[in-house]
Design a protein around this motif. Structure first.
Motif, mmCIF file in Angstrom:
data_model
loop_
_atom_site.group_PDB
_atom_site.id
_atom_site.type_symbol
_atom_site.label_atom_id
_atom_site.label_comp_id
_atom_site.label_asym_id
_atom_site.label_seq_id
_atom_site.Cartn_x
_atom_site.Cartn_y
_atom_site.Cartn_z
ATOM 1 N N PRO A 299 0.904 -1.389 0.147
ATOM 2 C CA PRO A 299 0.121 0.045 -0.193
ATOM 3 C C PRO A 299 0.848 1.197 -0.024
ATOM 4 N N THR A 300 2.123 1.238 0.573
ATOM 5 C CA THR A 300 2.636 2.476 0.588
ATOM 6 C C THR A 300 3.683 2.575 -0.677
ATOM 7 N N THR A 301 3.842 1.812 -1.571
ATOM 8 C CA THR A 301 4.597 1.990 -2.706
ATOM 9 C C THR A 301 4.070 3.009 -3.368
ATOM 10 N N ARG A 302 4.818 3.845 -3.901
ATOM 11 C CA ARG A 302 4.128 4.933 -4.963
ATOM 12 C C ARG A 302 4.219 4.375 -6.516
ATOM 13 N N LEU A 303 3.129 4.672 -6.912
ATOM 14 C CA LEU A 303 2.713 4.225 -8.366
ATOM 15 C C LEU A 303 2.749 5.485 -9.158
ATOM 16 N N CYS A 304 3.341 5.462 -10.333
ATOM 17 C CA CYS A 304 3.044 6.663 -11.282
ATOM 18 C C CYS A 304 2.386 6.101 -12.581
ATOM 19 N N ILE A 305 1.283 6.927 -13.137
ATOM 20 C CA ILE A 305 0.706 6.469 -14.350
ATOM 21 C C ILE A 305 1.205 7.635 -15.347
ATOM 22 N N ALA A 306 1.789 7.240 -16.347
ATOM 23 C CA ALA A 306 2.104 8.256 -17.467
ATOM 24 C C ALA A 306 1.510 7.886 -18.814
ATOM 25 N N ARG A 307 0.410 8.622 -19.135
ATOM 26 C CA ARG A 307 -0.358 8.183 -20.224
ATOM 27 C C ARG A 307 -0.372 9.186 -21.378
ATOM 28 N N ALA A 308 -0.179 8.618 -22.508
ATOM 29 C CA ALA A 308 -0.232 9.516 -23.896
ATOM 30 C C ALA A 308 0.581 10.565 -23.838
ATOM 31 N N LEU A 309 1.994 10.179 -23.462
ATOM 32 C CA LEU A 309 3.109 11.395 -23.465
ATOM 33 C C LEU A 309 3.002 12.372 -24.713
ATOM 34 N N THR A 310 3.137 13.561 -24.475
ATOM 35 C CA THR A 310 3.348 14.501 -25.518
ATOM 36 C C THR A 310 2.053 14.674 -26.349
ATOM 37 N N THR A 311 0.994 14.145 -26.067
ATOM 38 C CA THR A 311 -0.153 14.471 -26.869
ATOM 39 C C THR A 311 -1.099 15.076 -26.050
ATOM 40 N N ALA A 312 -2.361 15.638 -26.744
ATOM 41 C CA ALA A 312 -3.351 16.402 -25.992
ATOM 42 C C ALA A 312 -4.019 15.355 -24.900
ATOM 43 N N ASP A 313 -3.849 14.243 -24.951
ATOM 44 C CA ASP A 313 -4.512 13.330 -24.022
ATOM 45 C C ASP A 313 -3.486 12.871 -22.864
ATOM 46 N N GLN A 314 -2.142 13.696 -22.765
ATOM 47 C CA GLN A 314 -1.309 13.426 -21.884
ATOM 48 C C GLN A 314 -1.904 13.606 -20.383
ATOM 49 N N TRP A 315 -1.491 12.530 -19.379
ATOM 50 C CA TRP A 315 -1.746 12.383 -17.994
ATOM 51 C C TRP A 315 -0.934 11.791 -17.353
ATOM 52 N N ILE A 316 -0.258 12.473 -16.289
ATOM 53 C CA ILE A 316 0.613 12.083 -15.398
ATOM 54 C C ILE A 316 0.261 12.042 -13.907
ATOM 55 N N ALA B 171 -9.361 5.924 -5.383
ATOM 56 C CA ALA B 171 -9.522 6.874 -6.282
ATOM 57 C C ALA B 171 -10.331 6.241 -7.444
ATOM 58 N N SER B 172 -10.842 7.173 -8.255
ATOM 59 C CA SER B 172 -11.284 6.422 -9.503
ATOM 60 C C SER B 172 -10.148 5.969 -10.392
ATOM 61 N N PRO B 173 -10.271 4.932 -10.890
ATOM 62 C CA PRO B 173 -9.188 4.372 -12.023
ATOM 63 C C PRO B 173 -9.106 5.235 -13.302
ATOM 64 N N PRO B 174 -7.663 5.116 -13.493
ATOM 65 C CA PRO B 174 -7.288 6.203 -14.673
ATOM 66 C C PRO B 174 -8.208 5.667 -15.883
ATOM 67 N N GLU B 175 -8.306 6.760 -16.911
ATOM 68 C CA GLU B 175 -8.844 6.419 -18.165
ATOM 69 C C GLU B 175 -7.886 6.371 -19.230
ATOM 70 N N PHE B 176 -7.584 4.846 -19.331
ATOM 71 C CA PHE B 176 -6.603 4.577 -20.202
ATOM 72 C C PHE B 176 -7.192 4.556 -21.698
ATOM 73 N N ASN B 177 -8.276 4.455 -22.059
ATOM 74 C CA ASN B 177 -8.701 4.506 -23.416
ATOM 75 C C ASN B 177 -7.542 3.942 -24.495
ATOM 76 N N LYS B 178 -7.052 2.743 -24.155
ATOM 77 C CA LYS B 178 -6.331 2.033 -24.868
ATOM 78 C C LYS B 178 -4.975 2.783 -25.521
ATOM 79 N N GLN B 179 -4.641 3.759 -24.578
ATOM 80 C CA GLN B 179 -3.594 4.506 -25.202
ATOM 81 C C GLN B 179 -2.276 4.022 -24.516
ATOM 82 N N PRO B 180 -1.149 4.343 -25.022
ATOM 83 C CA PRO B 180 0.283 4.028 -24.558
ATOM 84 C C PRO B 180 0.620 4.726 -23.480
ATOM 85 N N THR B 181 0.849 3.742 -22.363
ATOM 86 C CA THR B 181 1.025 4.180 -21.062
ATOM 87 C C THR B 181 2.322 3.610 -20.551
ATOM 88 N N ILE B 182 3.202 4.387 -19.946
ATOM 89 C CA ILE B 182 4.351 3.816 -18.964
ATOM 90 C C ILE B 182 3.940 3.829 -17.517
#
Length: 238
Positions: free
Chosen positions: A194-211, A222-233
């Motif tokens: 539970p204490t591990t820090r997790l980063c979601i980096a979606r659709a980098l450099t695009t209009a849908d970028q979200w980190i 929290a609400s789960p991320p909206e991945f929309n089948k987009q490339p994610t790190i």
């Protein structure tokens, strides 16, 4: 006397975004001038050339397709032979920087073995961009590619990566086929501490970028991320 050509490592975009946002003008001009490319995917390479614009009609530009399983070392040497005659060659990936988490590394190795000058150019790397924006450790990190698809194997692998992260204070980075992003995210929440820090980096450099970086416990509430089948790190630090 013939001057030896150079192998140019030219980044391509990570998604739908204006080229001026991620590729310097000087590199654009170079890419426009080349008539010989080696690419992981010819279709992607042609799309990149169409976006950058070319001085030569695209149908007259030679694009050798690199198959990481089927292209022989001899074939690669034959592709690189024009360099000895002074012609420059461009190497492009399917997305991001060539030869980084990319089969183009074998082409670069062959160029070095032939005493050919290799010239890397500035452009987007999803691995480095996500690490920069994560707030996790940027001194010690490891990129793993894809985790196993099998649920049991994936769980064991994630636990092993978390143990390494805790032992070495090492950020763990990995990717997944976009349509499996949601399954991987669920596995991360059920497997990591539970204490591990997790980063979601979606659709980098695009209009849908979200980190976003949160603890696993915070992600679970929290609400789960909206991945929309987009490339994610995906990145985490125990």
């Amino acid at each position: 006397m013939v001057t030896t050509g150079q192998l140019h490592l030219i980044p391509v975009g990570l998604g739908d975004s204006p080229i001026e946002n991620w590729l310097p003008a000087q590199t654009q001009q170079l890419a426009q001038s080349l008539t010989l490319y080696i690419a992981e995917n010819a279709k992607t390479a042609r799309a990149f050339l169409k976006q950058v614009g070319t001085n030569t009609p695209i149908q007259e530009i030679t694009i050798h397709t690199l198959d990481k399983h089927g292209t022989s070392a001899q074939q690669i040497r034959e592709w690189l032979a024009p360099l000895k005659e002074g012609q420059h060659i461009g190497l492009v990936s399917e997305a991001g920087c060539p030869a980084v988490a990319d089969p183009g590394a074998v082409v670069v190795a062959a160029a070095h073995a032939m005493n050919i000058e290799v010239v890397p150019h500035v452009g987007p790397s999803s691995i480095l961009l996500s690490l920069m924006a994560s707030g996790l450790d940027g001194q010690q990190f490891a990129f793993h590619g894809y985790p196993p698809v099998n649920a049991a194997e994936r769980s064991k692998t994630l636990k092993d990566w978390e143990a390494n992260s805790r032992k070495h204070h090492q950020t763990q980075l990995f990717i997944e086929t976009p349509y499996r992003n949601e399954a991987l995210f669920s596995a991360l929440l059920s497997t990591l501490h539970p204490t591990t820090r997790l980063c979601i980096a979606r659709a980098l450099t695009t209009a849908d970028q979200w980190i976003c970086t949160r603890t696993v416990a915070q992600w679970a509430k929290a609400s789960p991320p909206e991945f929309n089948k987009q490339p994610t790190i995906f990145l985490f630090l125990a």
